[in-house]
Enzyme design. Structure first.
Site, short mmCIF file in Angstrom:
data_model
loop_
_atom_site.label_atom_id
_atom_site.label_comp_id
_atom_site.label_asym_id
_atom_site.label_seq_id
_atom_site.Cartn_x
_atom_site.Cartn_y
_atom_site.Cartn_z
N GLN A 275 1.03 -1.20 0.03
CA GLN A 275 0.24 0.45 0.27
C GLN A 275 1.28 1.59 -0.05
OE1 GLN A 275 -2.28 -0.57 4.21
NE2 GLN A 275 -0.07 -0.82 4.62
N HIS A 307 -6.94 3.26 20.76
CA HIS A 307 -6.71 2.02 21.27
C HIS A 307 -7.66 1.99 22.42
CE1 HIS A 307 -4.31 3.56 17.27
NE2 HIS A 307 -4.56 2.09 17.62
N ASP A 329 0.93 -0.05 12.93
CA ASP A 329 1.41 0.68 13.56
C ASP A 329 2.27 1.35 15.24
OD1 ASP A 329 -1.28 0.68 14.63
OD2 ASP A 329 -1.99 1.97 13.29
N GLU A 349 0.93 -8.86 10.72
CA GLU A 349 0.26 -8.04 10.30
C GLU A 349 0.99 -7.86 8.37
OE1 GLU A 349 0.28 -4.48 7.92
OE2 GLU A 349 -0.32 -4.55 10.63
N ASP A 383 -0.89 -12.14 5.77
CA ASP A 383 -2.06 -12.37 5.61
C ASP A 383 -2.96 -12.78 6.56
OD1 ASP A 383 -4.97 -11.29 4.19
OD2 ASP A 383 -5.11 -13.36 4.36
N ALA A 384 -4.34 -12.33 7.63
CA ALA A 384 -4.51 -12.42 8.82
C ALA A 384 -5.37 -13.85 8.69
CB ALA A 384 -5.06 -11.03 9.44
N ASP A 402 -7.01 -5.14 14.81
CA ASP A 402 -6.90 -3.76 14.35
C ASP A 402 -6.96 -4.15 13.40
OD1 ASP A 402 -6.54 -0.88 14.45
OD2 ASP A 402 -4.55 -1.84 15.60
#
Length: 540
Positions: A275, A307, A329, A349, A383-384, A402
């Site tokens: 991205q 958060h 992040d 992630e 990938d989750a 998240d």
């Protein structure tokens, strides 16, 4: 394979097409025309994908925008094919003119759209839909020009050597489809990551005008008058000059446009393998802004509130082992690590580039309190959904989802029944899952759909909300994230949903005020097994 010469079928009208006077043999000429078809098809598909990518990044949902752009372009291609019939008598000159205009419009489309979006999207009033209308206009014009190519190329290839219609169409469309394949693969794997959207489009326009000009002025120059040759040459050189100048200025233009879109505090703008990541502020007391593919994901003015609301209600029970899905992040990990009894945090992630920025960038690393340097944190790049398919056993006391907003189509699989069923499999018997299900007041249908999906996966969920701002808003001049109520769902494996403890943590902002009214407004009397009236009780 180029078909051999075949006579016209019996009873066909006599051929009125004047044979072309070529500087090469007919077989070589046909091959060169098909090469030009291949190149033009590749360029045309790059223009289409560039418009779709721009729409997806900056103006909204990818499926909607792709449908609009592609539908308009296919419709326009039909109109362009009909319009090209009038140019068949002057096929060489007409094709040269079409390619020059297409190269200029297609090559400059990304820069023009970016400029309009960056500097005029916040005007409002009659121009509120201006960038979207311009996007449709570009799709229409480019589609018209692409549609005009095939009839003109068909006329040119038939002028080299007359062939039956079926064989000519087969040759032409074979080259066209193979070129489209190459263009479709080159855009995401070569042009976008190596050159960027603006420079990639400009390079495509350059290739387009060179291919068209070379074919017409090289192969069919004897069919053109001296004035036509001069006009096409000057036009082609002018288009090349414009595209070259735009390419040289693309870096400065992109920086200025980013400042207009994201603000004057842009520090980092990189395209990872996944991205586009833009970081604004975060140093010298300026609030941090993290944008992923043009959408605000972290707003430093209220990210702590978000958060805290995401993490701490889920950690009110056992929390020795915590799984964070997404969270590259590091901000969710920061809140988890505030609990000293946490022994291990696994972060899954997709984008390693984002994690690297979270470790190295001074603003983002300070915001996440250097969470990834803590020995309890382990990061997996995956990938989750794919990672959960490989995971085994009830291993985690808490799972924190998240992930991108559920309103983004590309992330729909991360809110599916299969996804939550796999999460249930890795949850401990008394474990908890927390999900950010989007802005409750702005998109209630998406929120309650996520709640229903959790129930279908065998998880009992309790909803709660927190006043804040929409973290998935698209940026633009004069825009700020509008007031929203973040909606969350706290779920567990048992038949009775866990009750979120909405007392203050640090910010004192976790409140259920208005949730019962939202439930009633949505036509629901019970959510997660709890009556709507219970959710407004002071003890929550």
């Amino acid at each position: 394979m180029i078909a051999s010469h075949a006579p016209a079928p019996p009873g066909a009208p006599p051929c009125r097409t004047r044979p072309a006077r070529l500087p090469v043999r007919p077989g070589t000429g046909r091959f060169l025309v098909l090469v030009c078809v291949f190149v033009c098809a590749a360029c045309g598909l790059v223009y289409e994908l560039e418009l779709v990518a721009f729409a997806s990044y900056l103006t909204g949902d990818s499926v909607t925008q792709a449908s609009v752009v592609l539908s308009v372009m296919v419709f326009a291609m039909g109109l362009g094919s009909l319009g090209a019939k009038r140019l068949r008598r002057h096929a060489a000159a007409g094709f040269g003119a079409v390619e020059s205009v297409l190269a200029l419009v297609g090559g400059c489309s990304a820069m023009a759209l970016y400029a309009v979006f960056a500097w005029t999207a916040g005007w409002g009033g009659p121009w509120a839909a201006g960038p979207r209308c311009l996007l449709v206009a570009f799709a229409l014009v480019i589609g018209l020009l692409i549609g005009a190519e095939v009839p003109l190329l068909m006329e040119l290839i038939q002028r080299i050597r007359r062939q039956d219609a079926g064989g000519a169409v087969a040759d032409l469309f074979a080259a066209d489809y193979v070129g489209a394949l190459v263009g479709g693969l080159a855009f995401p794997f070569l042009l976008l990551p190596c050159l960027g959207q603006l420079t990639g489009a400009l390079l495509t326009g350059t290739v387009n005008v060179v291919a068209g000009g070379t074919l017409v002025l090289g192969l069919f120059r004897r069919d053109l008058t001296r004035g036509a040759r001069r006009t096409l040459l000057v036009t082609g050189l002018a288009v090349l000059g414009v595209l070259t100048a735009a390419a040289l200025l693309a870096g400065d233009f992109e920086r200025a446009a980013r400042h207009a879109v994201y603000g004057a505090d842009v520090r980092v703008a990189v395209r990872t393998d996944v991205q586009e990541v833009v970081l604004a502020g975060g140093t010298r007391g300026r609030p941090l802004g993290l944008f992923l593919d043009g959408r605000l994901r972290v707003d430093g003015r209220n990210e702590r509130r978000y958060h805290e609301a995401l993490v701490h209600p889920a950690l009110s029970g056992p929390h020795a082992r915590v799984l964070i899905l997404g969270g590259g992040d590091g901000l969710a990990a920061r809140e988890v690590l505030r609990h000293r009894t946490v022994r291990r945090v696994d972060v899954v992630e997709l984008d390693p580039g984002l994690v690297d920025l979270a470790r190295r960038d001074p603003g983002l690393a300070a915001a996440n309190a250097h969470a990834f340097a803590d020995p309890r944190v382990r990061v997996t790049t995956a990938d989750a959904l794919a990672w959960l398919r490989r995971a085994r056993g009830p291993a985690y006391d808490v799972v924190i989802s998240d992930l991108p907003d559920p309103g983004i189509t590309a992330g729909a699989k991360l809110y599916s029944q299969e996804f939550y069923g796999l999460v249930r499999r890795v949850l401990a018997p008394d474990g908890r899952l927390v999900v950010h299900a989007g802005p409750l007041t702005a998109r209630p249908r998406a929120f309650w759909t996520v709640a229903a999906t959790l129930r279908a996966a065998g998880l009992a969920a309790s909803p709660y909300r927190v006043p804040g701002h929409d973290p998935g808003a698209a940026p633009g001049p004069g825009r700020s994230p509008g007031a929203r109520a973040w909606g969350f769902l706290l779920a567990g494996r048992g038949p009775v949903p866990p009750v979120p403890r909405l007392g203050s943590w640090r910010s004192g902002t976790l409140t259920p005020a208005g949730l019962a009214a939202d439930v009633r407004a949505a036509g629901r009397t019970r959510i997660g097994g709890l009556p709507a009236s219970t959710l407004a009780h002071p003890r929550y």
